[in-house]
Motif scaffolding. Structure first.
Motif, PDB file in Angstrom:
ATOM      1  N   PRO A 163       5.227   8.271 -21.305  1.00 46.28           N
ATOM      2  CA  PRO A 163       3.803   7.932 -21.211  1.00 46.28           C
ATOM      3  C   PRO A 163       3.493   6.794 -20.242  1.00 46.28           C
ATOM      4  CG  PRO A 163       4.406   8.304 -23.499  1.00 46.28           C
ATOM      5  CD  PRO A 163       5.679   8.278 -22.714  1.00 46.28           C
ATOM      6  N   GLU A 164       4.507   6.047 -19.842  1.00 46.05           N
ATOM      7  CA  GLU A 164       4.266   4.966 -18.883  1.00 46.05           C
ATOM      8  C   GLU A 164       3.855   5.504 -17.521  1.00 46.05           C
ATOM      9  OE1 GLU A 164       7.550   2.123 -18.902  1.00 46.05           O
ATOM     10  OE2 GLU A 164       7.806   2.520 -21.036  1.00 46.05           O
ATOM     11  N   LEU A 165       4.057   6.797 -17.291  1.00 46.07           N
ATOM     12  CA  LEU A 165       3.558   7.392 -16.048  1.00 46.07           C
ATOM     13  C   LEU A 165       2.041   7.259 -15.953  1.00 46.07           C
ATOM     14  CD1 LEU A 165       5.783  10.607 -15.902  1.00 46.07           C
ATOM     15  CD2 LEU A 165       5.870   8.641 -14.334  1.00 46.07           C
ATOM     16  N   PHE A 166       1.347   7.261 -17.110  1.00 44.26           N
ATOM     17  CA  PHE A 166      -0.094   7.015 -17.105  1.00 44.26           C
ATOM     18  C   PHE A 166      -0.388   5.581 -16.663  1.00 44.26           C
ATOM     19  CE2 PHE A 166       0.170  10.558 -20.177  1.00 44.26           C
ATOM     20  CZ  PHE A 166      -0.765  11.420 -19.618  1.00 44.26           C
ATOM     21  N   ASN A 167       0.456   4.626 -17.089  1.00 47.86           N
ATOM     22  CA  ASN A 167       0.306   3.241 -16.643  1.00 47.86           C
ATOM     23  C   ASN A 167       0.481   3.123 -15.138  1.00 47.86           C
ATOM     24  OD1 ASN A 167       1.800   2.434 -19.672  1.00 47.86           O
ATOM     25  ND2 ASN A 167      -0.125   1.480 -19.081  1.00 47.86           N
ATOM     26  N   VAL A 168       1.399   3.936 -14.589  1.00 42.82           N
ATOM     27  CA  VAL A 168       1.619   3.912 -13.140  1.00 42.82           C
ATOM     28  C   VAL A 168       0.385   4.436 -12.421  1.00 42.82           C
ATOM     29  CG1 VAL A 168       2.992   4.874 -11.247  1.00 42.82           C
ATOM     30  CG2 VAL A 168       4.127   4.120 -13.346  1.00 42.82           C
ATOM     31  N   LEU A 169      -0.180   5.535 -12.891  1.00 42.81           N
ATOM     32  CA  LEU A 169      -1.376   6.093 -12.243  1.00 42.81           C
ATOM     33  C   LEU A 169      -2.551   5.134 -12.322  1.00 42.81           C
ATOM     34  CD1 LEU A 169      -1.361   9.873 -13.254  1.00 42.81           C
ATOM     35  CD2 LEU A 169      -0.734   8.829 -11.069  1.00 42.81           C
ATOM     36  N   ARG A 170      -2.650   4.393 -13.433  1.00 43.81           N
ATOM     37  CA  ARG A 170      -3.746   3.430 -13.586  1.00 43.81           C
ATOM     38  C   ARG A 170      -3.537   2.179 -12.748  1.00 43.81           C
ATOM     39  NH1 ARG A 170      -4.580   2.826 -19.980  1.00 43.81           N
ATOM     40  NH2 ARG A 170      -4.487   0.672 -19.239  1.00 43.81           N
ATOM     41  N   CYS A 218       0.839  -1.198   0.000  1.00 42.10           N
ATOM     42  CA  CYS A 218       0.000   0.000   0.000  1.00 42.10           C
ATOM     43  C   CYS A 218       0.875   1.249   0.000  1.00 42.10           C
ATOM     44  CB  CYS A 218      -0.917  -0.013   1.212  1.00 42.10           C
ATOM     45  SG  CYS A 218      -2.058   1.390   1.305  1.00 42.10           S
ATOM     46  N   ALA A 219       1.954   1.213   0.803  1.00 42.70           N
ATOM     47  CA  ALA A 219       2.872   2.345   0.856  1.00 42.70           C
ATOM     48  C   ALA A 219       3.568   2.544  -0.483  1.00 42.70           C
ATOM     49  CB  ALA A 219       3.900   2.139   1.962  1.00 42.70           C
ATOM     50  N   LYS A 220       3.905   1.447  -1.134  1.00 43.85           N
ATOM     51  CA  LYS A 220       4.544   1.535  -2.449  1.00 43.85           C
ATOM     52  C   LYS A 220       3.594   2.170  -3.465  1.00 43.85           C
ATOM     53  CE  LYS A 220       6.706  -1.423  -6.019  1.00 43.85           C
ATOM     54  NZ  LYS A 220       7.932  -0.630  -6.233  1.00 43.85           N
ATOM     55  N   ARG A 221       2.324   1.793  -3.413  1.00 43.61           N
ATOM     56  CA  ARG A 221       1.337   2.362  -4.332  1.00 43.61           C
ATOM     57  C   ARG A 221       1.184   3.866  -4.088  1.00 43.61           C
ATOM     58  NH1 ARG A 221      -0.499   3.180  -9.025  1.00 43.61           N
ATOM     59  NH2 ARG A 221      -2.715   3.663  -9.181  1.00 43.61           N
ATOM     60  N   LEU A 222       1.120   4.262  -2.822  1.00 47.98           N
ATOM     61  CA  LEU A 222       1.022   5.686  -2.494  1.00 47.98           C
ATOM     62  C   LEU A 222       2.266   6.429  -2.953  1.00 47.98           C
ATOM     63  CD1 LEU A 222      -0.537   5.490   1.092  1.00 47.98           C
ATOM     64  CD2 LEU A 222      -1.671   6.234  -1.016  1.00 47.98           C
ATOM     65  N   PHE A 223       3.412   5.789  -2.801  1.00 44.28           N
ATOM     66  CA  PHE A 223       4.680   6.368  -3.241  1.00 44.28           C
ATOM     67  C   PHE A 223       4.660   6.600  -4.750  1.00 44.28           C
ATOM     68  CE2 PHE A 223       9.012   5.480  -4.865  1.00 44.28           C
ATOM     69  CZ  PHE A 223       9.741   6.469  -4.214  1.00 44.28           C
ATOM     70  N   ASP A 224       4.172   5.599  -5.483  1.00 44.96           N
ATOM     71  CA  ASP A 224       4.089   5.709  -6.945  1.00 44.96           C
ATOM     72  C   ASP A 224       3.206   6.881  -7.365  1.00 44.96           C
ATOM     73  OD1 ASP A 224       5.750   3.555  -7.476  1.00 44.96           O
ATOM     74  OD2 ASP A 224       4.118   2.117  -7.681  1.00 44.96           O
ATOM     75  N   VAL A 225       2.018   6.948  -6.795  1.00 41.04           N
ATOM     76  CA  VAL A 225       1.068   8.005  -7.172  1.00 41.04           C
ATOM     77  C   VAL A 225       1.601   9.375  -6.767  1.00 41.04           C
ATOM     78  CG1 VAL A 225      -1.250   8.910  -6.782  1.00 41.04           C
ATOM     79  CG2 VAL A 225      -0.914   6.446  -7.082  1.00 41.04           C
ATOM     80  N   ALA A 226       2.218   9.438  -5.582  1.00 36.48           N
ATOM     81  CA  ALA A 226       2.727  10.715  -5.087  1.00 36.48           C
ATOM     82  C   ALA A 226       3.826  11.284  -5.981  1.00 36.48           C
ATOM     83  CB  ALA A 226       3.250  10.552  -3.662  1.00 36.48           C
ATOM     84  N   LEU A 227       4.552  10.416  -6.676  1.00 32.36           N
ATOM     85  CA  LEU A 227       5.597  10.889  -7.584  1.00 32.36           C
ATOM     86  C   LEU A 227       5.110  10.988  -9.026  1.00 32.36           C
ATOM     87  CD1 LEU A 227       8.849   9.089  -6.353  1.00 32.36           C
ATOM     88  CD2 LEU A 227       8.051  11.389  -5.851  1.00 32.36           C
ATOM     89  N   ALA A 228       4.279  10.035  -9.457  1.00 35.10           N
ATOM     90  CA  ALA A 228       3.849  10.008 -10.861  1.00 35.10           C
ATOM     91  C   ALA A 228       2.917  11.169 -11.204  1.00 35.10           C
ATOM     92  CB  ALA A 228       3.153   8.676 -11.174  1.00 35.10           C
ATOM     93  N   LEU A 229       1.995  11.511 -10.316  1.00 36.30           N
ATOM     94  CA  LEU A 229       1.026  12.570 -10.617  1.00 36.30           C
ATOM     95  C   LEU A 229       1.698  13.938 -10.774  1.00 36.30           C
ATOM     96  CD1 LEU A 229      -1.856  13.349 -11.143  1.00 36.30           C
ATOM     97  CD2 LEU A 229      -2.237  13.517  -8.668  1.00 36.30           C
TER      98      LEU A 229
END
Length: 205
Positions: free
Chosen positions: A92-99, A7-18
């Protein structure tokens, strides 16, 4: 990594990707225009790749090759090589990360046809979400053999943590600036993975 860690990893991803997408939006637009001018219609490359547990998703990248017949190396233009060398084609893979298809850090998603070619140990690379960058990418990238890359991927699966992810992201910036390991000799990126040779069985004494 525990459920809380995931869960922390997912939050980390979104916090940087967005914020990354917002900050890089002018770059994304500029690259899209260049791809359209240099390579013609069809700015994005969209292809099915295996995600976590081999579940397929569609990866998004900027096009780097001309349409038409020929090998990947023949269709890869000098502009495409520049895009790959700077890793701008990966944005564009940043969109894949957000999804949620991908993570910022993890084993790179390869081709669907490779799935039955992995050994059981190599297939463990799919125990985690694939990443835009990974442990193999900062330790040789495409200058490694397939077996070396997969061994590094599995090492990451067994040792993953947010601290390691941060170290990999910082190392990725250095590797991109140095343009290290972009392609294997004689190939646009890597030769096709046809499976690893089975180790020779020693005769029973």
């Amino acid at each position: 990594m525990s459920g809380r860690g995931l869960c922390a990893k997912r939050l980390f991803d979104v916090a940087l990707a967005l914020p990354g997408l917002l900050l890089l939006s002018p770059v994304l637009v500029a690259v899209a225009v260049l791809v359209r001018v240099k390579l013609g219609p069809g700015v994005l490359f969209r292809q099915q790749r295996p995600g976590r547990n081999g579940v397929p998703f569609f990866i998004l990248k900027f096009r780097t090759m001309r349409s038409g017949p020929g090998t990947d190396a023949e269709r890869l233009t000098s502009f495409g090589r520049w895009l790959r060398g700077t890793s701008l084609d990966e944005l564009p893979e940043l969109f894949n990360v957000l999804r949620g298809d991908m993570s910022l850090v993890g084993p790179r998603p390869l081709l669907m046809q490779y799935l039955p070619r992995y050994s059981p140990e190599q297939a463990r690379r799919h125990e985690v979400p694939p990443g835009i960058t990974g442990w193999a990418q900062v330790n040789g990238r495409n200058a490694l053999t397939w077996e070396e890359k997969f061994a590094l991927d599995v090492w990451y699966v067994d040792n993953r943590s947010l601290r390691l992810d941060m170290e990999i992201l910082l190392s990725t910036v250095r590797a991109v600036l140095r343009r290290e390991g972009i392609s294997a000799p004689g190939d646009a990126t890597m030769p096709e993975f046809l499976g690893s040779p089975e180790p020779e069985k020693r005769p029973v004494p």
